[in-house]
Design an enzyme around this catalytic site. Structure first.
Site, PDB file in Angstrom:
ATOM      1  N   ARG A 108       0.879  -1.191   0.000  1.00 54.41           N
ATOM      2  CA  ARG A 108       0.000   0.000   0.000  1.00 54.41           C
ATOM      3  C   ARG A 108       0.903   1.224   0.000  1.00 54.41           C
ATOM      4  NH1 ARG A 108      -5.421   1.576   3.287  1.00 54.41           N
ATOM      5  NH2 ARG A 108      -6.172   0.179   1.678  1.00 54.41           N
ATOM      6  N   HIS A 135      -7.261   0.701  -6.667  1.00 53.80           N
ATOM      7  CA  HIS A 135      -7.511  -0.111  -5.453  1.00 53.80           C
ATOM      8  C   HIS A 135      -8.163  -1.420  -5.914  1.00 53.80           C
ATOM      9  CE1 HIS A 135      -7.882  -1.190  -1.410  1.00 53.80           C
ATOM     10  NE2 HIS A 135      -8.724  -0.290  -0.948  1.00 53.80           N
ATOM     11  N   GLN A 138     -10.214  -3.849  -3.526  1.00 56.32           N
ATOM     12  CA  GLN A 138     -11.538  -3.365  -3.115  1.00 56.32           C
ATOM     13  C   GLN A 138     -12.564  -3.615  -4.215  1.00 56.32           C
ATOM     14  OE1 GLN A 138     -12.368  -1.665  -0.018  1.00 56.32           O
ATOM     15  NE2 GLN A 138     -14.385  -2.244  -0.766  1.00 56.32           N
ATOM     16  N   ASP A 227     -17.003   7.453  -2.157  1.00 53.76           N
ATOM     17  CA  ASP A 227     -15.750   7.283  -1.414  1.00 53.76           C
ATOM     18  C   ASP A 227     -15.417   8.647  -0.830  1.00 53.76           C
ATOM     19  OD1 ASP A 227     -13.261   6.387  -0.483  1.00 53.76           O
ATOM     20  OD2 ASP A 227     -12.291   6.497  -2.455  1.00 53.76           O
ATOM     21  N   CYS A 267     -16.468   1.994   0.187  1.00 55.23           N
ATOM     22  CA  CYS A 267     -15.339   1.125   0.521  1.00 55.23           C
ATOM     23  C   CYS A 267     -14.895   1.310   1.966  1.00 55.23           C
ATOM     24  CB  CYS A 267     -14.177   1.380  -0.440  1.00 55.23           C
ATOM     25  SG  CYS A 267     -13.475   3.036  -0.328  1.00 55.23           S
ATOM     26  N   ARG A 295     -13.600  -8.365   1.445  1.00 53.66           N
ATOM     27  CA  ARG A 295     -12.180  -8.163   1.174  1.00 53.66           C
ATOM     28  C   ARG A 295     -11.423  -9.456   1.481  1.00 53.66           C
ATOM     29  NH1 ARG A 295     -10.151  -3.042   1.247  1.00 53.66           N
ATOM     30  NH2 ARG A 295      -8.292  -4.173   0.549  1.00 53.66           N
TER      31      ARG A 295
HETATM   32  N1   CP Z   1     -11.332   0.131   2.145  1.00 52.97           N
HETATM   33  C1   CP Z   1     -10.064   0.064   2.607  1.00 52.97           C
HETATM   34  O1   CP Z   1      -9.112  -0.186   1.864  1.00 52.97           O
HETATM   35  O2   CP Z   1      -9.965   0.250   3.942  1.00 52.97           O
HETATM   36  P1   CP Z   1      -8.615   0.434   4.777  1.00 52.97           P
HETATM   37  O3   CP Z   1      -8.022   1.751   4.355  1.00 52.97           O
HETATM   38  O4   CP Z   1      -9.071   0.430   6.203  1.00 52.97           O
HETATM   39  O5   CP Z   1      -7.679  -0.698   4.476  1.00 52.97           O
HETATM   40  N1  NVA Z   2      -9.756   6.827  -1.901  1.00 51.18           N
HETATM   41  C1  NVA Z   2      -9.452   6.437  -0.541  1.00 51.18           C
HETATM   42  C2  NVA Z   2      -9.719   4.972  -0.359  1.00 51.18           C
HETATM   43  C3  NVA Z   2      -9.511   4.488   1.053  1.00 51.18           C
HETATM   44  C4  NVA Z   2      -9.701   3.019   1.184  1.00 51.18           C
HETATM   45  C5  NVA Z   2      -8.021   6.776  -0.204  1.00 51.18           C
HETATM   46  O1  NVA Z   2      -7.133   6.577  -1.052  1.00 51.18           O
HETATM   47  O2  NVA Z   2      -7.777   7.258   0.900  1.00 51.18           O
END
Ligand code: CP
Ligand code: NVA
Length: 309
Positions: A108, A135, A138, A227, A267, A295
């Site tokens: 990540r 992502h 997700q 989101d 999400c 997930r």
């Molecule tokens: N939706 C999602 O990726 O959540 P987190 O940021 O908690 O991993």
């Molecule tokens: N678009 C958001 C998704 C979080 C799971 C971010 O990148 O923070």
């Protein structure tokens, strides 16, 4: 045979998946969910997978740690705050070290290129657990949830809407899912948040519609997605962005234009009173938290396939 014989090396994006790969991953995700706790075979037995995270996470971290464990593997959570990576060691060096010790990596981070470079230099299966561009995990969980509600392949003839910061990582992954699977995707947000001509040209998908009219996007949609307006790493844009986004808030009034039997997806984490109202989030909470649970099942499908790479 429960597990799939599909051959995949990485999961770096939805863009680089084929329709067949997506549907095979979904089918396996459904099977693994149904058989949770009942399978003897452990495809990750003897494997160690690193979770290299530069951004916060609740769902992604826990679902990967639990999923890797359930498949017989060992998960190492590696925050870049504690790694030499966080002090400037290059990705390509980190990757060449970890590639000699780990069997797979879940990353990540910010730049998509970093995940791609890690994969290239490490040589081990690599999963994108969120970048600024995509992502994919997700989206697989969301498609699994959608199929649970409406049936296998139900996305085929569906209109799906995504409101708010539509060109963020979630919006982009939805765009590529629409391109690969062929459903209608209506993106609605303020002009400055719509995908650029360059992105749309690369996407080349007439079934992806962009509008500044929230009601137009929601009209007849069976799935309404949103989101956060402020993705991780954009905290400094909070003040300047928010005002323009309020017309794209998912609220009860807007949803009156949606198809009968519609669902609302988020999400998470959600910011109530901004991209979604408290009453809408709570009214759709059983589906929204099911997305979060899925997930685990979707990622176990990915991990079990990549364990053979
Ligand atoms: N939706 C999602 O990726 O959540 P987190 O940021 O908690 O991993
Ligand atoms: N678009 C958001 C998704 C979080 C799971 C971010 O990148 O923070």
């Amino acid at each position: 045979m429960v597990y799939s014989t599909l051959s995949m090396k990485n999961l770096l994006s939805i863009e680089t998946l084929s329709k067949e790969e997506i549907t095979e991953l979904l089918d396996l995700g459904h099977r693994l969910k149904a058989l949770r706790g009942k399978l003897q075979e452990q495809p990750l037995a003897g494997q160690s997978w690193g979770l290299i995270f530069s951004k916060s996470s609740t769902r992604t971290r826990v679902s990967f740690e639990v999923g890797i464990g359930e498949l017989g593997g060992r998960a190492l959570f590696l925050s870049t705050r504690d790694m030499q990576l966080g002090r400037g060691e290059p990705i390509k060096d980190t990757a060449r070290v970890l590639g000699r010790m780990l069997h797979g990596a879940v990353i990540r981070t910010y730049a998509q290129q970093d995940v791609e470079d890690f994969s290239t230099y490490s040589g081990i299966p690599t999963i994108n657990a969120l970048t600024d561009s995509e992502h994919p995990c997700q989206i697989l969980a969301d498609l699994l949830t959608l199929e649970e509600i409406y049936g296998r392949g139900a996305w085929k003839d569906m209109k799906i809407a995504f409101l708010g910061d539509v060109d963020n990582n979630m919006g982009r992954s939805w765009m590529w899912a629409a391109k690969r699977l062929g459903f209608t995707l209506a993106l609605a947000g303020p002009q400055q948040a719509l995908p650029s001509e360059e992105i749309l040209a690369r996407l080349d998908a007439p079934n992806v519609i962009c509008t500044t009219d929230a009601e137009e996007a929601v009209r007849g949609a069976m799935l309404i997605n949103t989101d956060t307006w402020i993705s991780m790493g954009q905290e400094d844009q909070k003040g300047s962005k928010e005002k323009a986004f309020f017309p794209y808030q998912v609220n009860r009034e807007l949803l009156s234009a949606a198809a009968t039997g519609h669902s609302v997806f988020h999400c998470l984490p959600a910011y109530r009173g901004y991209e979604i109202t408290e009453d809408v989030l709570e009214a759709h909470s059983s589906v929204i938290f099911r997305e979060a649970e899925n997930r685990l099942h979707a990622q176990k499908a990915v991990l079990s396939i990549l364990s053979r790479a």
